[in-house]
Every structure is written in structure tokens, then in C-alpha cells.
Design an enzyme around this catalytic site. Structure first.
Site, PDB file in Angstrom:
ATOM      1  N   LEU A  58      50.155  31.773  38.953  1.00 39.36           N
ATOM      2  CA  LEU A  58      50.042  33.274  38.872  1.00 39.36           C
ATOM      3  C   LEU A  58      49.508  33.709  40.028  1.00 39.36           C
ATOM      4  O   LEU A  58      49.711  35.145  40.112  1.00 39.36           O
ATOM      5  CB  LEU A  58      49.229  33.844  37.739  1.00 39.36           C
ATOM      6  CG  LEU A  58      50.003  34.289  36.339  1.00 39.36           C
ATOM      7  CD1 LEU A  58      50.692  33.096  35.703  1.00 39.36           C
ATOM      8  CD2 LEU A  58      49.079  35.063  35.614  1.00 39.36           C
ATOM      9  N   ALA A  81      45.483  34.095  32.948  1.00 43.36           N
ATOM     10  CA  ALA A  81      44.884  35.358  33.773  1.00 43.36           C
ATOM     11  C   ALA A  81      43.689  34.363  34.509  1.00 43.36           C
ATOM     12  O   ALA A  81      43.166  33.169  34.201  1.00 43.36           O
ATOM     13  CB  ALA A  81      44.200  36.151  32.850  1.00 43.36           C
ATOM     14  N   THR A  83      40.066  34.263  34.733  1.00 42.40           N
ATOM     15  CA  THR A  83      38.883  34.969  33.625  1.00 42.40           C
ATOM     16  C   THR A  83      37.493  34.589  34.015  1.00 42.40           C
ATOM     17  O   THR A  83      36.338  34.762  33.394  1.00 42.40           O
ATOM     18  CB  THR A  83      39.172  34.259  32.443  1.00 42.40           C
ATOM     19  OG1 THR A  83      39.327  32.991  32.410  1.00 42.40           O
ATOM     20  CG2 THR A  83      40.583  34.799  31.841  1.00 42.40           C
ATOM     21  N   THR A 122      41.422  43.052  28.217  1.00 45.72           N
ATOM     22  CA  THR A 122      40.107  42.791  27.787  1.00 45.72           C
ATOM     23  C   THR A 122      39.421  44.146  27.849  1.00 45.72           C
ATOM     24  O   THR A 122      39.794  45.162  27.839  1.00 45.72           O
ATOM     25  CB  THR A 122      39.425  42.049  29.000  1.00 45.72           C
ATOM     26  OG1 THR A 122      38.153  41.803  28.782  1.00 45.72           O
ATOM     27  CG2 THR A 122      39.503  42.891  30.386  1.00 45.72           C
ATOM     28  N   ASP A 123      38.063  43.974  26.902  1.00 46.58           N
ATOM     29  CA  ASP A 123      37.178  45.152  26.608  1.00 46.58           C
ATOM     30  C   ASP A 123      36.403  45.402  27.722  1.00 46.58           C
ATOM     31  O   ASP A 123      36.058  46.550  28.001  1.00 46.58           O
ATOM     32  CB  ASP A 123      36.332  44.709  25.601  1.00 46.58           C
ATOM     33  CG  ASP A 123      35.520  43.367  26.197  1.00 46.58           C
ATOM     34  OD1 ASP A 123      36.094  42.261  26.261  1.00 46.58           O
ATOM     35  OD2 ASP A 123      34.301  43.535  26.139  1.00 46.58           O
ATOM     36  N   TYR A 146      36.205  41.759  37.827  1.00 50.77           N
ATOM     37  CA  TYR A 146      37.327  41.264  36.707  1.00 50.77           C
ATOM     38  C   TYR A 146      37.875  42.383  36.071  1.00 50.77           C
ATOM     39  O   TYR A 146      39.129  42.590  35.750  1.00 50.77           O
ATOM     40  CB  TYR A 146      36.379  40.132  35.696  1.00 50.77           C
ATOM     41  CG  TYR A 146      37.390  39.974  34.335  1.00 50.77           C
ATOM     42  CD1 TYR A 146      38.432  39.153  34.550  1.00 50.77           C
ATOM     43  CD2 TYR A 146      36.848  40.387  33.260  1.00 50.77           C
ATOM     44  CE1 TYR A 146      38.966  38.960  33.335  1.00 50.77           C
ATOM     45  CE2 TYR A 146      37.573  40.288  32.069  1.00 50.77           C
ATOM     46  CZ  TYR A 146      38.636  39.456  32.192  1.00 50.77           C
ATOM     47  OH  TYR A 146      39.488  38.909  30.983  1.00 50.77           O
ATOM     48  N   LYS A 150      41.960  43.542  35.917  1.00 51.60           N
ATOM     49  CA  LYS A 150      42.703  43.641  34.425  1.00 51.60           C
ATOM     50  C   LYS A 150      43.195  45.217  34.202  1.00 51.60           C
ATOM     51  O   LYS A 150      44.081  45.163  33.735  1.00 51.60           O
ATOM     52  CB  LYS A 150      41.565  43.115  33.189  1.00 51.60           C
ATOM     53  CG  LYS A 150      41.406  41.754  33.271  1.00 51.60           C
ATOM     54  CD  LYS A 150      42.421  40.773  33.292  1.00 51.60           C
ATOM     55  CE  LYS A 150      43.076  40.775  31.956  1.00 51.60           C
ATOM     56  NZ  LYS A 150      44.159  39.744  31.846  1.00 51.60           N
ATOM     57  N   TRP A 171      35.613  38.590  23.464  1.00 48.79           N
ATOM     58  CA  TRP A 171      34.633  37.540  23.225  1.00 48.79           C
ATOM     59  C   TRP A 171      35.570  36.384  22.302  1.00 48.79           C
ATOM     60  O   TRP A 171      35.246  36.043  21.144  1.00 48.79           O
ATOM     61  CB  TRP A 171      33.580  38.194  22.070  1.00 48.79           C
ATOM     62  CG  TRP A 171      32.791  39.244  22.766  1.00 48.79           C
ATOM     63  CD1 TRP A 171      33.007  39.911  23.870  1.00 48.79           C
ATOM     64  CD2 TRP A 171      31.658  39.467  22.179  1.00 48.79           C
ATOM     65  NE1 TRP A 171      31.884  40.737  24.204  1.00 48.79           N
ATOM     66  CE2 TRP A 171      30.849  40.448  23.102  1.00 48.79           C
ATOM     67  CE3 TRP A 171      30.771  39.089  21.140  1.00 48.79           C
ATOM     68  CZ2 TRP A 171      29.669  41.124  22.887  1.00 48.79           C
ATOM     69  CZ3 TRP A 171      29.643  39.863  20.701  1.00 48.79           C
ATOM     70  CH2 TRP A 171      29.010  40.831  21.733  1.00 48.79           C
TER      71      TRP A 171
END
Length: 305
Positions: A58, A81, A83, A122-123, A146, A150, A171
Site C-alpha cells: 500500500l 492499513a 495501524t 476508525t473512531d 494516525y 485515516k 477496538w
């Protein structure tokens, strides 16, 4: 690294014809990712072709986009990704390439072929203020590199203008890869007390449930139904302290858990305190409801131990 060593060939059939060829799955899905938590579950399906880093790195957006253009897939899922949340603080350029630049190029290639592109987010795109669950249209405000990369990836996917779905989750845990529950289980059994953050609240999410949701969404969007940005997290919302306690209970280990505030556990990257997500749109559009993370955790701990 590709299950069954299936060869990707240029597509020559229309979407519905290719869907019939795909068999029970309804659509042929190309997944970027093999060994990650979600990718591991996705690649258990016979009608999925998974690509590891050897085939699709990627950090190389042109190669990843070319793979999509030359494939015969009916839908694309990006389950890969950058992460490493804390390491991203010192590698922002690499994190942006992997999390934003390449997903944008991949989404554009999928749009050019008029096939759905599904992307995991993601949150951490939110600032974690308040206590209300974040809706899809809530204003973002990432606290770390991060989260910013994202968020940029989300914007690039939407900007491609094709059929897409962005699944914001939180999570993630499973029997595979690296995650909080597995980290707890690796601690020596001689440890009889742990200090765990208790003021960060969110929904632990089984990777298998994310994979199932993505497959349901891929089929629906390939048939012209749904699309957009969807939060998805396990229920009920809880703290890292509670997740640690439940992990040890499931493993039959008696470990005292002492709660501490985030301020007492500094990390290179700031974390949001509120990671609650409003998942109602996913239920209304695709019939996908929040998974019971405690039941999934018990199954995963049983598998690991």
C-alpha cells in the site's frame, strides 16, 4: 500468500455475469490484506482473493490501482492499513501514503470500473469529546497522525466519486494479529495486578463481525443498494479496564485490575476518551446490528487457550 494461488485476469463480463460465476458468495471480492485481523476472516471465503504485501504494497499507490483495473472482481475491500498509532507520530509520510494516498488511488480505479470500493476507517477520526455516540455526519477532529491520515483516506475515497462504503470501527480484537485482548493473555500468570486505563470508552469489535459486515455490504452495494459512511462497533460500550477484566475472566485467571486515568498513561499519540459510535445506519441500510463483544471474546479466548 493468495489463497488457492488464483490468478487475476482482466474482466470481460458484466457485473451480474461475474456475480453468477462467483458461486455462493454472489460476488467475487478482491481483498487487500491477508494476515491482518479482518483480512484473515475475509480470506476464509472461497469467493475472496486476498493480496498480501508481496502482491500489493500500500505504499505503492500505482501498483495497487493497476491491480484493481486489471482484476475481474465485482467488489474491492481494503482491509490493509498503517495501524501503528504511536509509531505514526514519527512516520507521518508513510502513514499518509498507506492510509490516504493509496486508498484514494484504489477508490478511483474502482470508480473507473464502476465497482464498489469498501474501506475500513476508525473512531480515531474524532476528538473524543463528550459522551454521545458519534454519528456518521459528526464533525471530525483527530488527535493524532494516525487519525488524521485515516480521515484523509476517507476524504480521498469519497472524492473518487464511485460507489463506496467506509466502515468506521473501533477496538478491534480477534485470535489473529496484534490486539489488546491478546496482549492481556500474553502477560505472565505471575502478574496478580495490572493498571489499565478506565476513562476511554468505546465498543470492542470482533474482527470476524467486521468481515461479515463487509461481505454483506459488498453484495448489497454491488446490487446498487446502500453506500456511504457507517460506524460499526461491538456492544455494549465499555472501558479498556472492563475489557481487560472480561478477558481474564474468560481465561479463568484471577488478576486484579486497577483503573487509572489516561493522563497517568502517556503515549506518543493522544487517544480520544469517547469512542462511542452510533451504528444505527448500518442496521437500517444493511440489517447489520452491533455484535456482542463479550460472547465473541469468550470464543476467542477459548480458541487461544
Amino acid at each position: 500468500m493468495v489463497p488457492g494461488e488464483r490468478t487475476l485476469v482482466a474482466h470481460t463480463a458484466g457485473p451480474r455475469q461475474r456475480g453468477r460465476q462467483a458461486g455462493a458468495g454472489g460476488v467475487k471480492v478482491l481483498v487487500f490484506g491477508v494476515s491482518g485481523q479482518v483480512a484473515t476472516h475475509l480470506n476464509q471465503h472461497d469467493w475472496v482473493t486476498g493480496l498480501g504485501r508481496e502482491q500489493a504494497d500500500l505504499s505503492d499507490s500505482e501498483t495497487c490501482a493497476a491491480i484493481i483495473r486489471d482484476s475481474d472482481a465485482d467488489a474491492i475491500i481494503n482491509a490493509a492499513a498503517y495501524t501503528a498509532v504511536d509509531r505514526a507520530e514519527s512516520e507521518p509520510d508513510l502513514a499518509r501514503r498507506v492510509n490516504a494516498t493509496t486508498p484514494g488511488a484504489m477508490a478511483q480505479a474502482a470508480a473507473d470500473r464502476d465497482i464498489p470500493f469498501l474501506h475500513i476507517s476508525t473512531d480515531y477520526v474524532f476528538d473524543g469529546q463528550g459522551e454521545d455516540p458519534f454519528r456518521p455526519d459528526a464533525s471530525p477532529g483527530p488527535l493524532n497522525v494516525y487519525g488524521r491520515t485515516k480521515l484523509a483516506g476517507e476524504e480521498a475515497v469519497r472524492g473518487a466519486g464511485g460507489r463506496h462504503a467506509i466502515l468506521r470501527t473501533s477496538w478491534v480484537f480477534s485470535a489473529h494479529g496484534m490486539n489488546f485482548a491478546k496482549s492481556m493473555l500474553r502477560l505472565p500468570e505471575t502478574r496478580d495486578a495490572l493498571t489499565i486505563v478506565e476513562d476511554q470508552i468505546g465498543g470492542p469489535t470482533p474482527a470476524g463481525a467486521i468481515a461479515d459486515a463487509l461481505m454483506i455490504m459488498a453484495r448489497a452495494i454491488a446490487d446498487g443498494q446502500g453506500g456511504g459512511t457507517y460506524p460499526f462497533a461491538g456492544a455494549p460500550d465499555t472501558s479498556w479496564k472492563c475489557l481487560a477484566r472480561e478477558t481474564f475472566v474468560a481465561a479463568g485467571r484471577d488478576v486484579k485490575i486497577i483503573g487509572i486515568p489516561t493522563a497517568d498513561y502517556p503515549t506518543p499519540a493522544r487517544r480520544p476518551l469517547n469512542s462511542r459510535l452510533d451504528c444505527s445506519d448500518l442496521a437500517s441500510d444493511f440489517g447489520v446490528t452491533r455484535p456482542d463483544w463479550k460472547a465473541a471474546l469468550r470464543d476467542i479466548v477459548k480458541e487461544l487457550t
